[in-house]
Each structure stands twice: as C-alpha cells, then as structure tokens.
Design a protein around this motif. Sequence first.
Motif, PDB file in Angstrom:
ATOM      1  N   LEU A 291      57.980 -72.104   5.591  1.00 12.68           N
ATOM      2  CA  LEU A 291      56.901 -72.472   6.505  1.00 12.68           C
ATOM      3  C   LEU A 291      56.980 -71.695   7.814  1.00 12.68           C
ATOM      4  N   PRO A 292      55.817 -71.470   8.456  1.00 15.42           N
ATOM      5  CA  PRO A 292      55.836 -70.926   9.813  1.00 15.42           C
ATOM      6  C   PRO A 292      56.566 -71.917  10.726  1.00 15.42           C
ATOM      7  N   PRO A 293      57.136 -71.435  11.840  1.00 17.14           N
ATOM      8  CA  PRO A 293      56.905 -70.120  12.432  1.00 17.14           C
ATOM      9  C   PRO A 293      57.923 -69.058  12.055  1.00 17.14           C
ATOM     10  N   THR A 294      58.932 -69.409  11.234  1.00 19.10           N
ATOM     11  CA  THR A 294      59.991 -68.454  10.923  1.00 19.10           C
ATOM     12  C   THR A 294      59.572 -67.538   9.776  1.00 19.10           C
ATOM     13  N   PRO A 295      59.528 -66.230   9.967  1.00 23.81           N
ATOM     14  CA  PRO A 295      59.161 -65.320   8.869  1.00 23.81           C
ATOM     15  C   PRO A 295      60.162 -65.419   7.721  1.00 23.81           C
ATOM     16  N   ALA A 296      59.660 -65.320   6.495  1.00 23.58           N
ATOM     17  CA  ALA A 296      60.526 -65.438   5.318  1.00 23.58           C
ATOM     18  C   ALA A 296      61.602 -64.363   5.303  1.00 23.58           C
ATOM     19  N   ASP A 297      61.306 -63.171   5.783  1.00 27.24           N
ATOM     20  CA  ASP A 297      62.312 -62.105   5.805  1.00 27.24           C
ATOM     21  C   ASP A 297      63.470 -62.447   6.737  1.00 27.24           C
ATOM     22  N   ASP A 298      63.180 -63.145   7.820  1.00 25.01           N
ATOM     23  CA  ASP A 298      64.244 -63.559   8.729  1.00 25.01           C
ATOM     24  C   ASP A 298      65.139 -64.610   8.077  1.00 25.01           C
ATOM     25  N   VAL A 299      64.528 -65.501   7.301  1.00 22.30           N
ATOM     26  CA  VAL A 299      65.318 -66.503   6.570  1.00 22.30           C
ATOM     27  C   VAL A 299      66.219 -65.795   5.558  1.00 22.30           C
ATOM     28  N   ARG A 300      65.659 -64.817   4.857  1.00 22.19           N
ATOM     29  CA  ARG A 300      66.453 -64.053   3.874  1.00 22.19           C
ATOM     30  C   ARG A 300      67.673 -63.417   4.550  1.00 22.19           C
ATOM     31  N   LYS A 301      67.455 -62.775   5.686  1.00 18.96           N
ATOM     32  CA  LYS A 301      68.566 -62.124   6.389  1.00 18.96           C
ATOM     33  C   LYS A 301      69.624 -63.137   6.809  1.00 18.96           C
ATOM     34  N   ALA A 302      69.192 -64.323   7.228  1.00 21.61           N
ATOM     35  CA  ALA A 302      70.138 -65.371   7.621  1.00 21.61           C
ATOM     36  C   ALA A 302      70.984 -65.814   6.429  1.00 21.61           C
ATOM     37  N   LEU A 303      70.352 -65.974   5.274  1.00 21.42           N
ATOM     38  CA  LEU A 303      71.079 -66.376   4.073  1.00 21.42           C
ATOM     39  C   LEU A 303      72.077 -65.305   3.655  1.00 21.42           C
ATOM     40  N   GLU A 304      71.678 -64.054   3.741  1.00 23.57           N
ATOM     41  CA  GLU A 304      72.580 -62.962   3.381  1.00 23.57           C
ATOM     42  C   GLU A 304      73.759 -62.891   4.341  1.00 23.57           C
ATOM     43  N   SER A 305      73.513 -63.186   5.606  1.00 18.25           N
ATOM     44  CA  SER A 305      74.583 -63.192   6.598  1.00 18.25           C
ATOM     45  C   SER A 305      75.600 -64.300   6.316  1.00 18.25           C
ATOM     46  N   LEU A 306      75.103 -65.464   5.909  1.00 22.11           N
ATOM     47  CA  LEU A 306      75.991 -66.588   5.617  1.00 22.11           C
ATOM     48  C   LEU A 306      76.822 -66.341   4.362  1.00 22.11           C
ATOM     49  N   GLY A 307      76.249 -65.630   3.386  1.00 23.25           N
ATOM     50  CA  GLY A 307      76.970 -65.314   2.161  1.00 23.25           C
ATOM     51  C   GLY A 307      77.198 -66.498   1.246  1.00 23.25           C
ATOM     52  N   ILE A 308      76.431 -67.552   1.428  1.00 27.65           N
ATOM     53  CA  ILE A 308      76.582 -68.776   0.627  1.00 27.65           C
ATOM     54  C   ILE A 308      75.682 -68.687  -0.605  1.00 27.65           C
ATOM     55  N   PRO A 309      76.198 -68.997  -1.799  1.00 26.46           N
ATOM     56  CA  PRO A 309      75.346 -68.970  -2.989  1.00 26.46           C
ATOM     57  C   PRO A 309      74.178 -69.949  -2.871  1.00 26.46           C
TER      58      PRO A 309
END
Length: 627
Positions: A291-309
């Motif tokens: 959902l807005p306001p957070t862009p989906a690509d930013d969420v993806r980058k956050a998940l990749e940074s965390l490294g959690i499955p």
Amino acid sequence: MSVSAQNLSSFFFFFFWKNKVRFDWHFLHAYIFILKFPKSNDSSSPRHGGESVAEVLRAHGVKFVFTLVGGHISPILVACEKLGIRIVDTRHEATAVFAADAVARLSGTVGVAAVTAGPGLTNTVTAVKNAQMAESPLLLIGGAAATLLQGRGALQDIDQMSLFKPLCKFCASVRTVREIVPTVRKALAIAQSGTPGPVFIEFPIDTLYPYHVVEKESAPKNTPKGLFGKIMAWYLQNHLSNLFAGAWETCDLSPLPVYIPHATEDEVQRCVELVSRAKKPVILLGSQATLPPTPADDVRKALESLGIPCFLGGMSRGMLGKNSPLHIRQNRRDALKEADLVLLAGTVCDFRLSYGRVLNRRSKIIAINRDRSQLLKNSDMFWKPTVAIQGDAGSFLLRLSKALKGHRCPEEWPRSLKEGEAIKEKANRAKADEKTERHLNPISVLHRVDELLAEDSIIVADGGDFVGSAAYIMRPRGPIRWLDPGAFGTLGVGGGFALGAKLCRPESEVWIVYGDGSLGYSVAEFDTFTRHKTPVIALVGNDACWSQISREQVPMLGSNVACGLAFTDYHIVADGYGGKGYLIGREDESRLDDIIKKAQKECREGKAILLNVLIGKTNFRDGSISV
C-alpha cells in the motif's frame, strides 16, 4: 408580507391535519429554514451536478471511471469524458467495480465505478464486499430516484444506503448540488485513510441534471388551483431553489489529508531487539505491504537488507522478483514450526494460516496491520502476539531495516529452507511429466506458460482448482504483478481485474488464469476488451468440471451433482466477441510453446486471446481446502 417560521409551521400543521394530507416534515422545516436564510441561485446556468463530480475526480488524479451506463448517472459520465477522464463501459456492473478495484491496487489511487440506481447497484454488492475484504480503496457512485420521489415508487427506487452501510467505510446520499464537492472529497480521503476500503455516494437524479431540466420535470403540469395547489407549487419551487442554492460557488477541489497509522519509535525499537536475537526468523508478507505511501521497490530493498526468508501472499507475490534466495514458495508449515520469530507484515491469522494454529507457540510473533480487528484475529484462541502494532507494514519494514543496518539473518537458515523448497519443486515438476488419463496435464501446461511469461507480465487469478495449482507454479516477475480476489475467494474477478490492469499498465502482458467454471462469470468482457482496445490473454483450464468442489464432494458424499460442466467451445465465444480463440488438446502438446508465443504476438498486435486448454485430472492438490 413576512411570516415568522413559528407561525408558518403552525399553519402547515393545521392545514395538513385538517385535510389529512401526508407530508414530509423534514422537508417542511428545511423550507422554513430557506425562508429565514435565503441563498443565491442562478436558475439560468446550464451547469449540472455531474460537472462538479468530474471536477473533483480530476483534481484527485482519477484517470478512469468504470461503468455500465444508466440515465441516472449520464451527467457524471458525460462530464468526466469532457474533462479527459476515460469512461470504460463494461457488460456487467460487478466487472466495473472489479476493474476499479484493480486500478486501486495497481495505481495507488482510488478506483472509481459509477452505476445506475436499483439493480445497477445491487449487481455490485459482491464486488464491493470483495474490495472491502481485500482492503482496496474505491469509490462507488450510484444513481438514485429524485429526492422528492424516494420511497414513493419511482423507477428503480430502493433503500440503497442500507445495502452499502455494512460494506463501506463511508456512505452518503447527496441532497443538494452544493453538497457534491465536499462529499466527494471527504469520501475519497476516507477510502484511502487507515485501512483502505470502499466508499459509496448516492446521487439522486435531480442533483445531477441542470436546473431547467429538473424544473421542467418537477413543476406542476397545469396552473395550480385552490389553496392546496398553490401551497404544493410553492413547496416544489422552494425545494428546487434549495436544491440548487449555492451550487456554483467557487470551492476547494483539492485532496484532503489521508491518515495512515504508523508504528511508534518504542514499538520499532522493541521489534529491532527481537529480530536481532532471532536465529530462525521468517517474514509472512501480505497485501498491505504494497500500500501507499511506501513504494514497493523500497519494501523489496528493505527485505533484501534484512536477509530474512519471506513467504509472500496476495498482492505481495513477486515482491522479491522471480528467483530471489529469500523468497520461499514451498513448505511454509514446516518453516513456521522451526521458526523462532515470525513477522506477520499485513498477514492475517484467518483460514489461510489455519486461524493461527500453524504458528509455533514457542516463537516470538510480531504482528503489524492497519486494521486492529485483523491484527488480532483469533489471538484469543490459537496464537498470541509478542508485539502487536496497529500501523502500516511497508513503512515499518523500512524503519526496521534502517535500524538493523549491518545485521543479517544467519545465512544457513534461508539456505536450508531453499534446499527443502528445491526438493518440493522437483516433486512438482515430476507431477508435470505424468500422463493424465485424457487431455493435457494441467501442471505441465502451467509450467510451460510460466517459462514463456514476459518479464513485465501481470497475472490475474480467477478460479478454483486450476488457479490453485497456478499459485504454486507461476512466478510473478515483480511486485504488484499478481492479482487475486483475496480473502473473500470471489469467482468472477477475472474480466474486471484484467481490464483495470491493462489500462494501468498498457505496456504489460496481462494474463487471466481461469477455471472453466469461473470463466462463465466474465467471458462477455471479451467484448469490452475488443471495444476498448485492451488486449489480454486468457488461459482457461477446461476440465469440464467445478473440480475444486468435486474433488471432495465425490469421495465424501458419493455424488458429482452440480459439479459437471462440458468441454465447451469457449474459444468460439471469444471469436464472436471480436477476440481470437484457440482450442488446445493433447494432439497440440508438441506445439504448445509455439501456440503460446503466437498468442503473445497477436496480443501485442491488439487482439484479446483465449486459450481453451483441455486438461485432465491430477492429484496435485489433493487435500486442499475448498470451504
């Protein structure tokens, strides 16, 4: 001659009591108010209320209005067209709402549908409920009988507000033209605030047409005679004056602020501590993370940074791309048994998580959801959150990632889950190589389509058994590229979802994965695809059966009653609506890839395509729930 409001009220009470005339006292007091506080009214203006609706929609960035036309709402449609808002007419009102739902999901704005009064609105009820449960922000505009005729037997006049109040975050019935702008602005803000959802505005027909048209329809046909006739004429004239009073005064059209709940600093810090200590964390990502306001690509980058499955569901499918080492597609139940921390990011403990029973009671559980009731669903019975946050999942993940910068989940944990997934995927692939008793193996068909999907493809899921298999096999290539109905499990979303998706992303290849049962709900929208030049590809798994039900009904109850269909020539139906259909059977297996590629080429050239694939039975999903 001036008359006090009190004396006038007493006079009317005596007159109507003596003559036993039924009268609406709410209107009477409104007109007394008008006498005391008159408003300006330009009766010569050619403007109409539909223009006010269109102006607000344009100011809010609305690009499409989906509809099935009706006289009650014609002024809105015409005004929108003049302002450059594209009017897209469908063959069923539910499709119009489903299309608006898809636009809301893909664009991050409010989807808009406009339908006529009575049956036009009742036809949307299922689609509106689906949007409510899927948390899609959309505005449903409905026509209505004229203000003075409601409840008096006018054409298509029913109590529409009672129908939609349980389904919508906000419902309003516009009573004067001057109310249109503030009401629409308020509705659009509410649709997007907090937990997004549908809103409904009813527009009586006399609030939408020009003054001279409404005057002609409401004025007495003959010169009033006698006291009663003159009083009624006065009553109607004052009603008309109030209806249009202040209608064209300049007012603000801009969007109102949208409220979005966020986690507090203390809540984020507590979660940082839990995640940093976890050895086997898992994230379950739901649609709210897109959902807005957070862009989906930013969420993806956050998940990749965390490294959690991550296990991805709903609109979050594809969030990590096609082949991410963090995206785990198989063995979720086993992973949850092992996990020492589970982060439910917009995921709800409903039937999809066995009401929370699949969660390990020894695990630490972080739950975040914009809706408090969904946040704590079944927590009184089967699970307990360690931290429960009423807030936005996407922005929470960004803050969590930032606070944990430099920290990553132990790499052996996602690696072990990936190894287990590879074993399951190999077994699934083996299922695709089995020969079915007749026709094509559906698992093989889905694998081959998945391998040929364009990288920008959007997949719309509309069906039961065949679509359930597709959810395991087909891989969305990116975020917000998978559309399914959501928790309501609604059949019939396909045509509308695909229409909205193609309009939002005209450059994308849009696929509808249909069961042959669900296709029947929206196959007529091939006419819409043709007329509005929105070519899509429909993949129909045709096994002549409602297999999702039959698979359990026959062994449990001993009858296939009401489950049987026929190997119908759906491809010919598509041809008749101006599309292009293909019949694909076992004899076409060796050239299936070529047929798919040809369909993709013809779709790029502007044809809506239907692949009528005759499939056999497998035991791929035996034991999956259908109720």
